[in-house]
Enzyme design. Structure first.
Site, mmCIF file in Angstrom:
data_model
loop_
_atom_site.group_PDB
_atom_site.id
_atom_site.type_symbol
_atom_site.label_atom_id
_atom_site.label_comp_id
_atom_site.label_asym_id
_atom_site.label_seq_id
_atom_site.Cartn_x
_atom_site.Cartn_y
_atom_site.Cartn_z
ATOM 1 N N HIS A 1 0.857 -1.187 0.000
ATOM 2 C CA HIS A 1 0.000 0.000 0.000
ATOM 3 C C HIS A 1 0.888 1.230 0.000
ATOM 4 C CE1 HIS A 1 -3.053 2.952 1.253
ATOM 5 N NE2 HIS A 1 -3.950 2.072 0.886
ATOM 6 N N ASP B 1 -7.788 -4.527 -0.572
ATOM 7 C CA ASP B 1 -8.299 -4.810 -1.916
ATOM 8 C C ASP B 1 -8.183 -6.294 -2.272
ATOM 9 O OD1 ASP B 1 -8.902 -2.084 -2.620
ATOM 10 O OD2 ASP B 1 -6.750 -1.747 -2.754
#
Length: 432
Positions: free
Chosen positions: A308, A366
């Site tokens: 991320h 995700d």
């Protein structure tokens, strides 16, 4: 706040300026560069705004090094475990968790605003049946200002609150209608007896010809995902909403701009990209080959759903959603979907691979959310729409905060120009 400063010196001229240090309640302090150009004649250069605080906000705090996410000071872990989405929505909008009376009044108001205008339903007929639902969402949400003139005066606090409530209430209805339009089925109206997440599932999957019962686990999983996606500080779509809002645009136009920004595969489309990646890998036996490709800097393949930009440690949302992912998949084992088995095997191998451990490339939210959505029967083209439903709460909270800021100004970033120097116009026959 305090009176600390740092001094910026132009070594060419010796001119100096003291830059005030602004301190928030948590996180790094910031140097106020507002007068830098006036004093020294320089702008700052920060592509992607990776080191720039664009605003003051008291809504969401992220510590990427420690893997911390707070909504109004509350750890995301506590909210995901103990709260529900509409309680979190109230928290983000108003700054405090509601008491029973406040919560009941809030949910009643949202139910009252959950339907969409009949004329707006006909607006869907202007879209091709195979239009991407995010394209439909952008258009429909942007059109709301044509229907609700009583909530577009941004200088009226009651108008701002009403617009925020309408957006949160109507977004699931608009989203489910986008899906129904794509498959040629009749729209299903909202039901006041159902929860926010249960209502969305009913509008998505029920049909007039037979009864539909909301799956409690699906409802629970969806509500938790909505909580985890509700806000995430000044990301691309939130910054877009704020920038659009700084011009005085109506709130519906601002949220439509956020939906458009969210559509990008590097932002809200990442969970859809995870499914495409899994389909490309195809089989667990291919995982070592694709992990090698991911480690090769010269190979364009990227392992989607890992790492991320903000979190340099575990994404705290991923820890939460991982448990729910495994719970959902355990109840749907009879589906025997090879994609689910592949995802779990990829997770297992990547978490034990030294390269991914050393580079802190852990599965992020995700990676798991797309798997959950697929297990719940939500088609991949709706994944980013799901994100938009949840993030609407954060968008309207950030928009309301920005509009109420006494020192709010229209956003106007500057640039480092590297085009041609000044040159004179020549008639066409003189050019050569």
């Amino acid at each position: 706040m305090n009176n600390d400063t740092i001094t910026a010196t132009d070594n060419a001229t010796g001119n100096q300026i003291d830059l005030p240090i602004r301190r928030g309640s948590l996180g790094p302090a910031v140097a106020d560069i507002g007068h830098l150009y006036q004093a020294l004649g320089y702008f700052t250069y920060d592509p992607g705004f990776v080191s720039t605080a664009s605003c003051r906000s008291g809504i969401t705090f992220i510590d990427g090094e420690q893997g911390v996410l707070l909504y109004r000071g509350y750890p995301i872990e506590q909210l995901a475990e103990k709260s529900n989405f509409l309680e979190v929505a109230y928290l983000l909008l108003y700054g405090e968790l509601p008491d029973r009376q406040q919560f009941d009044a809030f949910t009643t108001t949202l139910r009252h605003h959950s339907m969409i205008n009949k004329s707006l339903e006909r607006f869907y007929d202007g879209f091709y049946h195979d239009a991407h639902p995010m394209a439909v969402m952008t258009g429909v949400v942007g059109s709301l200002s044509a229907f609700y003139h009583d909530s577009t005066d941004i200088h009226n606090p009651q108008h701002r609150e009403l617009a925020a409530q309408r957006m949160i209430a109507k977004m699931p209805t608009i989203a489910a209608a986008s899906y129904k339009h794509s498959i040629g089925e009749s729209f299903v109206p909202p039901q006041n007896s159902l929860s926010y997440s249960g209502n969305f599932l009913n509008m998505m999957f029920s049909v007039p010809s037979e009864p539909y019962t909301v799956d409690p686990l699906a409802e629970k999983a969806l509500d938790m995902l909505f909580i985890l996606h509700a806000d995430h500080e000044q990301n691309a779509s939130t910054s877009t909403v704020r920038l659009a809002g700084s011009s005085g645009a109506n709130p519906f136009a601002c949220i439509a701009s956020g939906i458009a920004a969210l559509w990008g595969p590097a932002h809200g489309g990442a969970n859809e990209a995870v499914l495409r990646m899994l389909e490309e890998i195809g089989d667990a036996g291919n995982i070592p080959k694709y992990l090698a490709k991911a480690k090769d800097k010269n190979d364009p393949f990227r392992l989607m759903g890992f790492g991320h930009r903000v979190y340099k440690n575990h994404d705290p949302r991923a820890r939460i959603v991982r448990r729910m992912c495994h719970e959902v998949l355990a109840t749907r084992a009879q589906q025997n979907d090879p994609l689910f088995e592949l995802a779990l095997r990829l997770e297992e191998i990547a978490l034990s691979d030294d390269y991914f451990i050393d580079h802190k490339l852990y599965p992020n939210v995700d990676f798991y959310s797309g798997i959950i959505y697929k297990a719940l029967g939500i088609p991949s083209q709706m994944f980013t729409v799901m994100f938009a439903i949840a993030r609407t709460v954060g968008w309207v909270a950030q928009w309301m905060e920005m509009i109420a800021e006494p020192q709010q100004r229209i956003g106007r970033p500057r640039q480092l120009y590297d085009g041609p120097s000044r040159r004179d116009y020549h008639e066409m026959d003189e050019r050569g």
